[in-house]
Design a protein around this motif. Structure first.
Motif, PDB file in Angstrom:
ATOM      1  N   HIS A 127       0.665   2.211   9.290  1.00 45.53           N
ATOM      2  CA  HIS A 127      -0.363   1.598   9.933  1.00 45.53           C
ATOM      3  C   HIS A 127       0.425   0.608  11.258  1.00 45.53           C
ATOM      4  N   TRP A 128       0.733   1.334  12.332  1.00 44.25           N
ATOM      5  CA  TRP A 128       1.711   0.980  13.345  1.00 44.25           C
ATOM      6  C   TRP A 128       0.938  -0.133  14.158  1.00 44.25           C
ATOM      7  N   ILE A 129      -0.309  -0.129  14.427  1.00 42.61           N
ATOM      8  CA  ILE A 129      -0.915  -1.330  15.259  1.00 42.61           C
ATOM      9  C   ILE A 129      -0.941  -2.383  14.289  1.00 42.61           C
ATOM     10  N   MET A 130      -1.385  -2.511  13.192  1.00 45.98           N
ATOM     11  CA  MET A 130      -1.017  -3.588  12.211  1.00 45.98           C
ATOM     12  C   MET A 130       0.055  -4.092  12.071  1.00 45.98           C
ATOM     13  N   THR A 131       0.935  -3.159  12.027  1.00 49.42           N
ATOM     14  CA  THR A 131       2.578  -3.386  11.997  1.00 49.42           C
ATOM     15  C   THR A 131       2.858  -4.487  13.339  1.00 49.42           C
ATOM     16  N   LEU A 132       2.349  -3.864  14.390  1.00 47.79           N
ATOM     17  CA  LEU A 132       2.561  -4.661  15.548  1.00 47.79           C
ATOM     18  C   LEU A 132       1.868  -5.957  15.732  1.00 47.79           C
ATOM     19  N   PHE A 133       0.745  -6.247  15.107  1.00 43.33           N
ATOM     20  CA  PHE A 133       0.113  -7.430  14.953  1.00 43.33           C
ATOM     21  C   PHE A 133       0.913  -8.397  14.142  1.00 43.33           C
ATOM     22  N   CYS A 134       1.570  -7.861  13.248  1.00 41.80           N
ATOM     23  CA  CYS A 134       2.367  -8.791  12.334  1.00 41.80           C
ATOM     24  C   CYS A 134       3.594  -9.210  12.807  1.00 41.80           C
ATOM     25  N   ILE A 189       8.336 -14.509   2.593  1.00 42.29           N
ATOM     26  CA  ILE A 189       8.464 -13.332   1.803  1.00 42.29           C
ATOM     27  C   ILE A 189       7.236 -12.461   1.897  1.00 42.29           C
ATOM     28  N   THR A 190       6.014 -13.266   1.666  1.00 39.97           N
ATOM     29  CA  THR A 190       4.782 -12.242   1.520  1.00 39.97           C
ATOM     30  C   THR A 190       4.357 -11.779   3.209  1.00 39.97           C
ATOM     31  N   GLN A 191       4.802 -12.647   3.997  1.00 39.90           N
ATOM     32  CA  GLN A 191       4.381 -11.943   5.183  1.00 39.90           C
ATOM     33  C   GLN A 191       5.392 -11.027   5.454  1.00 39.90           C
ATOM     34  N   GLY A 192       6.683 -11.026   5.124  1.00 37.87           N
ATOM     35  CA  GLY A 192       7.565 -10.040   5.563  1.00 37.87           C
ATOM     36  C   GLY A 192       7.142  -8.585   4.438  1.00 37.87           C
ATOM     37  N   VAL A 193       6.541  -8.747   3.313  1.00 35.37           N
ATOM     38  CA  VAL A 193       6.526  -7.847   2.407  1.00 35.37           C
ATOM     39  C   VAL A 193       5.029  -7.030   3.225  1.00 35.37           C
ATOM     40  N   LEU A 194       4.166  -7.770   3.383  1.00 34.21           N
ATOM     41  CA  LEU A 194       2.836  -7.354   4.218  1.00 34.21           C
ATOM     42  C   LEU A 194       3.268  -6.512   5.394  1.00 34.21           C
ATOM     43  N   SER A 195       4.213  -6.885   6.304  1.00 27.64           N
ATOM     44  CA  SER A 195       4.727  -6.224   7.545  1.00 27.64           C
ATOM     45  C   SER A 195       5.427  -4.787   7.046  1.00 27.64           C
ATOM     46  N   VAL A 196       6.104  -4.968   5.874  1.00 28.49           N
ATOM     47  CA  VAL A 196       7.103  -3.672   5.813  1.00 28.49           C
ATOM     48  C   VAL A 196       5.952  -2.803   5.178  1.00 28.49           C
ATOM     49  N   PHE A 197       4.838  -3.503   4.188  1.00 27.05           N
ATOM     50  CA  PHE A 197       3.976  -2.477   3.588  1.00 27.05           C
ATOM     51  C   PHE A 197       3.107  -1.686   4.898  1.00 27.05           C
ATOM     52  N   PHE A 198       2.744  -2.341   5.958  1.00 26.47           N
ATOM     53  CA  PHE A 198       1.898  -1.506   6.985  1.00 26.47           C
ATOM     54  C   PHE A 198       2.885  -0.703   7.452  1.00 26.47           C
ATOM     55  N   LEU A 199       4.209  -1.092   7.754  1.00 21.19           N
ATOM     56  CA  LEU A 199       5.185  -0.049   8.149  1.00 21.19           C
ATOM     57  C   LEU A 199       5.303   1.070   7.362  1.00 21.19           C
ATOM     58  N   SER A 233      -3.522  -4.904   1.464  1.00 20.85           N
ATOM     59  CA  SER A 233      -3.239  -5.753   2.486  1.00 20.85           C
ATOM     60  C   SER A 233      -4.261  -7.066   2.856  1.00 20.85           C
ATOM     61  N   PHE A 234      -5.358  -6.653   2.332  1.00 20.54           N
ATOM     62  CA  PHE A 234      -6.418  -7.754   2.302  1.00 20.54           C
ATOM     63  C   PHE A 234      -6.017  -8.877   1.331  1.00 20.54           C
ATOM     64  N   PHE A 235      -5.733  -8.517   0.234  1.00 22.22           N
ATOM     65  CA  PHE A 235      -4.942  -9.530  -0.836  1.00 22.22           C
ATOM     66  C   PHE A 235      -3.735 -10.292  -0.208  1.00 22.22           C
ATOM     67  N   PHE A 236      -2.785  -9.469   0.407  1.00 15.86           N
ATOM     68  CA  PHE A 236      -1.585 -10.260   0.777  1.00 15.86           C
ATOM     69  C   PHE A 236      -2.095 -11.252   2.074  1.00 15.86           C
ATOM     70  N   VAL A 237      -3.048 -10.879   3.104  1.00 15.26           N
ATOM     71  CA  VAL A 237      -3.433 -11.826   3.822  1.00 15.26           C
ATOM     72  C   VAL A 237      -4.164 -13.044   3.312  1.00 15.26           C
ATOM     73  N   ILE A 238      -4.753 -12.909   2.239  1.00 15.36           N
ATOM     74  CA  ILE A 238      -5.637 -13.883   1.609  1.00 15.36           C
ATOM     75  C   ILE A 238      -4.782 -14.811   1.008  1.00 15.36           C
ATOM     76  N   ALA A 239      -3.446 -14.298   0.290  1.00 14.01           N
ATOM     77  CA  ALA A 239      -2.394 -15.093  -0.185  1.00 14.01           C
ATOM     78  C   ALA A 239      -1.766 -15.905   0.755  1.00 14.01           C
ATOM     79  N   LEU A 240      -1.420 -15.365   1.875  1.00 11.27           N
ATOM     80  CA  LEU A 240      -0.863 -16.143   3.046  1.00 11.27           C
ATOM     81  C   LEU A 240      -1.936 -17.246   3.543  1.00 11.27           C
TER      82      LEU A 240
END
Length: 137
Positions: free
Chosen positions: A68-75, A54-64, A10-17
């Motif tokens: 990691h429900w809290i991070m899903t809610l943050f996304c 797409i990257t943001q959507g994949v990150l949200s689905v990845f957290f889901l 998830s760190f690398f996903f956020v860095i990509a974003l």
């Protein structure tokens, strides 16, 4: 150990974003200072908008998926905003209106950048927390 792997991915996903948003801001800044013409700036920004979504959507689905429900809610607000822009067909930058909307486009991306920095800080915090927790066992 698997939890650290989740946070690392998830760190690398956020860095990509963050890279995609900073690239868009650089294109807008180049346009503002007349280093690039409106057509080139618009086409460069429009090329990276869908990968950002797409990257943001994949990150949200990845957290889901990883529970990691809290991070899903943050996304969720960022994901909702991107989906709303896409469904209303307002996600692309119009070459004819880019000068009129330059201030708004920069403001929008700066807000996204700040949001992603908060997400990055939370991600790093949880990654360190899990590493210390695994190390303590």
């Amino acid at each position: 150990m698997d939890n650290i792997f989740v946070w690392l991915v998830s760190f690398f996903f956020v860095i990509a974003l963050l890279i995609l948003i900073v690239y868009q801001l650089m294109c807008l800044a180049d346009l503002e200072f007349d280093y690039i013409n409106p057509y080139d700036s618009s086409s460069r920004i429009n090329q990276v908008i869908l990968p950002e979504f797409i990257t943001q959507g994949v990150l949200s689905v990845f957290f889901l998926i990883t529970g990691h429900w809290i991070m899903t809610l943050f996304c969720a607000p960022y994901l909702y905003y991107n989906v709303r822009l896409y469904t209303q067909r307002q996600h692309l930058v119009d070459v004819t209106e880019i000068f009129n909307l330059l201030h708004w486009e920069k403001k929008q991306r700066l807000f996204k950048l700040a949001y992603l920095i908060v997400l990055l800080v939370l991600n790093i915090f949880w990654m360190i927390w899990c590493a210390l927790e695994d190390h303590g066992d």
